[in-house]
Design a protein around this motif. Structure first.
Motif, PDB file in Angstrom:
ATOM      1  N   THR A 119      44.223  23.565  46.356  1.00  0.00           N
ATOM      2  CA  THR A 119      45.492  24.296  46.299  1.00  0.00           C
ATOM      3  C   THR A 119      45.280  25.637  45.621  1.00  0.00           C
ATOM      4  OG1 THR A 119      46.686  22.193  46.160  1.00  0.00           O
ATOM      5  CG2 THR A 119      47.903  24.183  45.568  1.00  0.00           C
ATOM      6  N   ILE A 120      45.643  26.702  46.337  1.00  0.00           N
ATOM      7  CA  ILE A 120      45.444  28.067  45.844  1.00  0.00           C
ATOM      8  C   ILE A 120      46.780  28.802  45.847  1.00  0.00           C
ATOM      9  CG2 ILE A 120      44.270  30.276  46.224  1.00  0.00           C
ATOM     10  CD1 ILE A 120      42.086  28.708  47.753  1.00  0.00           C
ATOM     11  N   ILE A 121      47.164  29.340  44.697  1.00  0.00           N
ATOM     12  CA  ILE A 121      48.360  30.177  44.627  1.00  0.00           C
ATOM     13  C   ILE A 121      47.940  31.643  44.692  1.00  0.00           C
ATOM     14  CG2 ILE A 121      48.382  30.113  42.074  1.00  0.00           C
ATOM     15  CD1 ILE A 121      51.469  30.380  42.259  1.00  0.00           C
ATOM     16  N   VAL A 122      48.669  32.419  45.467  1.00  0.00           N
ATOM     17  CA  VAL A 122      48.446  33.867  45.521  1.00  0.00           C
ATOM     18  C   VAL A 122      49.538  34.484  44.657  1.00  0.00           C
ATOM     19  CG1 VAL A 122      48.287  35.902  47.007  1.00  0.00           C
ATOM     20  CG2 VAL A 122      47.390  33.696  47.795  1.00  0.00           C
ATOM     21  N   ALA A 123      49.138  35.089  43.538  1.00  0.00           N
ATOM     22  CA  ALA A 123      50.121  35.484  42.530  1.00  0.00           C
ATOM     23  C   ALA A 123      49.868  36.884  41.979  1.00  0.00           C
ATOM     24  CB  ALA A 123      50.120  34.477  41.373  1.00  0.00           C
ATOM     25  N   ASN A 124      50.968  37.579  41.761  1.00  0.00           N
ATOM     26  CA  ASN A 124      51.010  38.851  41.047  1.00  0.00           C
ATOM     27  C   ASN A 124      52.498  39.150  40.899  1.00  0.00           C
ATOM     28  OD1 ASN A 124      51.040  41.572  40.194  1.00  0.00           O
ATOM     29  ND2 ASN A 124      49.140  42.014  41.282  1.00  0.00           N
ATOM     30  N   GLN A 125      52.966  39.405  39.670  1.00  0.00           N
ATOM     31  CA  GLN A 125      54.408  39.567  39.495  1.00  0.00           C
ATOM     32  C   GLN A 125      54.933  40.874  40.074  1.00  0.00           C
ATOM     33  OE1 GLN A 125      52.218  40.012  37.095  1.00  0.00           O
ATOM     34  NE2 GLN A 125      52.992  41.117  35.332  1.00  0.00           N
ATOM     35  N   LYS A 126      54.013  41.756  40.453  1.00  0.00           N
ATOM     36  CA  LYS A 126      54.441  42.991  41.114  1.00  0.00           C
ATOM     37  C   LYS A 126      54.780  42.685  42.563  1.00  0.00           C
ATOM     38  CE  LYS A 126      52.918  47.030  40.336  1.00  0.00           C
ATOM     39  NZ  LYS A 126      52.137  48.274  40.233  1.00  0.00           N
ATOM     40  N   SER A 130      53.793  33.041  46.052  1.00  0.00           N
ATOM     41  CA  SER A 130      54.663  33.036  44.871  1.00  0.00           C
ATOM     42  C   SER A 130      55.644  34.208  44.870  1.00  0.00           C
ATOM     43  CB  SER A 130      53.813  33.086  43.596  1.00  0.00           C
ATOM     44  OG  SER A 130      53.090  34.302  43.547  1.00  0.00           O
ATOM     45  N   PRO A 131      56.755  34.075  44.141  1.00  0.00           N
ATOM     46  CA  PRO A 131      57.717  35.177  44.034  1.00  0.00           C
ATOM     47  C   PRO A 131      57.173  36.291  43.140  1.00  0.00           C
ATOM     48  CG  PRO A 131      58.431  33.302  42.714  1.00  0.00           C
ATOM     49  CD  PRO A 131      57.202  32.859  43.437  1.00  0.00           C
ATOM     50  N   PRO A 132      57.751  37.497  43.254  1.00  0.00           N
ATOM     51  CA  PRO A 132      57.281  38.618  42.422  1.00  0.00           C
ATOM     52  C   PRO A 132      57.872  38.574  41.014  1.00  0.00           C
ATOM     53  CG  PRO A 132      58.980  39.367  43.931  1.00  0.00           C
ATOM     54  CD  PRO A 132      58.761  37.915  44.234  1.00  0.00           C
ATOM     55  N   SER A 133      57.524  37.530  40.278  1.00  0.00           N
ATOM     56  CA  SER A 133      57.984  37.392  38.887  1.00  0.00           C
ATOM     57  C   SER A 133      57.089  36.364  38.212  1.00  0.00           C
ATOM     58  CB  SER A 133      59.437  36.914  38.835  1.00  0.00           C
ATOM     59  OG  SER A 133      59.507  35.547  39.176  1.00  0.00           O
ATOM     60  N   SER A 144      47.829  42.497  32.647  1.00  0.00           N
ATOM     61  CA  SER A 144      47.518  41.776  31.400  1.00  0.00           C
ATOM     62  C   SER A 144      48.523  40.650  31.168  1.00  0.00           C
ATOM     63  CB  SER A 144      47.504  42.727  30.202  1.00  0.00           C
ATOM     64  OG  SER A 144      48.757  43.347  30.059  1.00  0.00           O
ATOM     65  N   GLN A 145      49.787  40.896  31.554  1.00  0.00           N
ATOM     66  CA  GLN A 145      50.818  39.865  31.413  1.00  0.00           C
ATOM     67  C   GLN A 145      50.542  38.683  32.344  1.00  0.00           C
ATOM     68  OE1 GLN A 145      53.309  39.913  29.048  1.00  0.00           O
ATOM     69  NE2 GLN A 145      53.614  37.804  29.721  1.00  0.00           N
ATOM     70  N   ILE A 201      48.487  33.130  33.045  1.00  0.00           N
ATOM     71  CA  ILE A 201      47.488  32.205  33.605  1.00  0.00           C
ATOM     72  C   ILE A 201      46.780  31.451  32.480  1.00  0.00           C
ATOM     73  CG2 ILE A 201      45.267  32.076  34.839  1.00  0.00           C
ATOM     74  CD1 ILE A 201      46.335  34.434  36.598  1.00  0.00           C
ATOM     75  N   ASN A 202      46.429  32.172  31.408  1.00  0.00           N
ATOM     76  CA  ASN A 202      45.740  31.530  30.274  1.00  0.00           C
ATOM     77  C   ASN A 202      46.629  30.531  29.545  1.00  0.00           C
ATOM     78  OD1 ASN A 202      43.111  32.487  30.351  1.00  0.00           O
ATOM     79  ND2 ASN A 202      43.707  34.460  29.515  1.00  0.00           N
ATOM     80  N   ILE A 203      47.909  30.869  29.389  1.00  0.00           N
ATOM     81  CA  ILE A 203      48.849  29.953  28.729  1.00  0.00           C
ATOM     82  C   ILE A 203      48.971  28.664  29.544  1.00  0.00           C
ATOM     83  CG2 ILE A 203      51.293  29.583  28.147  1.00  0.00           C
ATOM     84  CD1 ILE A 203      51.371  32.605  27.351  1.00  0.00           C
TER      85      ILE A 203
END
Length: 254
Positions: A4-11, A127-130, A160-161, A166-168
């Motif tokens: 399972t792979i999520i494609v993520a970036n809040q932008k 994922s959503p942009p958030s 960085s956010q 991701i680390n949390i």
């Protein structure tokens, strides 16, 4: 058991949906059973496969809330081996409803992904942009993250956010989570800026950056309005060739 792979970036506008739709298409075309989960209430992944937005269509929201079993909301696409769990407008309210629930960060994992993981070779989450509760659910349910970064001004802003989030999640909720890779998108060969962004990203992420770079490409931009992945819309375009190569890199990583 599927990966399972999520494609993520809040932008927004960095190529998350374009990457999910096209990578999933090419991987399914190689014979791998593939599932796309549209975790964004805007439903752009659905549109990318030509699935019309319908107010009354049951989808991911109903599975998260336990209204429907996940098996009842999986839809076929016109691509062999490729299914999708659609989103609908109700998903925008899920963020608020989840807050009150026990094990709220695990809903996507427990109600959806864990129930179908054995049926698929690859599951991709758009994922959503958030960095809200839905994206957290996506990170908890995933084995790894692909981060698309556009080769434009402010590309690294907010990164960085994302990495902190991701680390949390890794330390508190999903110890197995890792960064699968970083994909550079919207690369414009005519500008020094694209080259500068590429160099900065490679300097920071090093070997995590995919060798394949996704160019700024008219055909890639047009394809969603026709409800088709680039493989079906214009398989010989530069965008199509690039996403094919990216899918091969992802398959090579296992």
């Amino acid at each position: 058991m599927g990966k399972t792979i999520i494609v993520a970036n809040q932008k927004g506008g960095v190529g998350k949906t374009t990457t999910v739709v096209n990578v999933a298409t090419y991987i399914a075309s190689e014979g791998y059973k593939t599932l796309v989960i549209d975790l964004d209430s805007q439903g752009n992944s659905c549109s990318g496969f030509g699935i019309e937005r319908e107010e009354n269509r049951e989808g991911l929201y109903e599975a998260l809330m336990g209204i429907k079993k996940v098996e009842e909301i999986i839809n076929p696409t016109e691509i062999k081996n490729l299914h999708i769990i659609p989103s609908n407008i109700h998903l925008s309210g899920a963020q608020v409803e989840l807050v009150e629930m026990k094990r709220r960060e695990y809903k996507l994992k427990e109600e959806v992904v864990d129930r179908v993981k054995n049926e698929y070779d690859y599951i991709f989450i758009d994922s959503p942009p958030s960095l809200g509760l839905l994206t957290i659910n996506g990170l908890v349910a995933s084995d790894s993250v692909i981060i698309p970064i556009q080769c434009e001004y402010y590309a690294l802003e907010g990164l960085s956010q994302l990495l902190k989030t991701i680390n949390i999640v890794k330390h508190r909720l999903n110890p197995a989570l890792k960064i699968e890779g970083v994909v550079l998108t919207m690369y414009d060969t005519r500008t020094n800026l694209s080259k500068q962004v590429m160099e900065e990203v490679i300097a920071y992420f090093k070997k995590k950056v995919y060798k394949t770079i996704i160019p700024r490409n008219v055909k890639l931009a047009e394809a969603p309005s026709f409800g088709k992945p680039i493989k079906l819309y214009d398989p010989n375009s530069l965008g199509a060739i690039s996403y094919y190569k990216l899918s091969q890199e992802i398959l090579k990583n296992g």
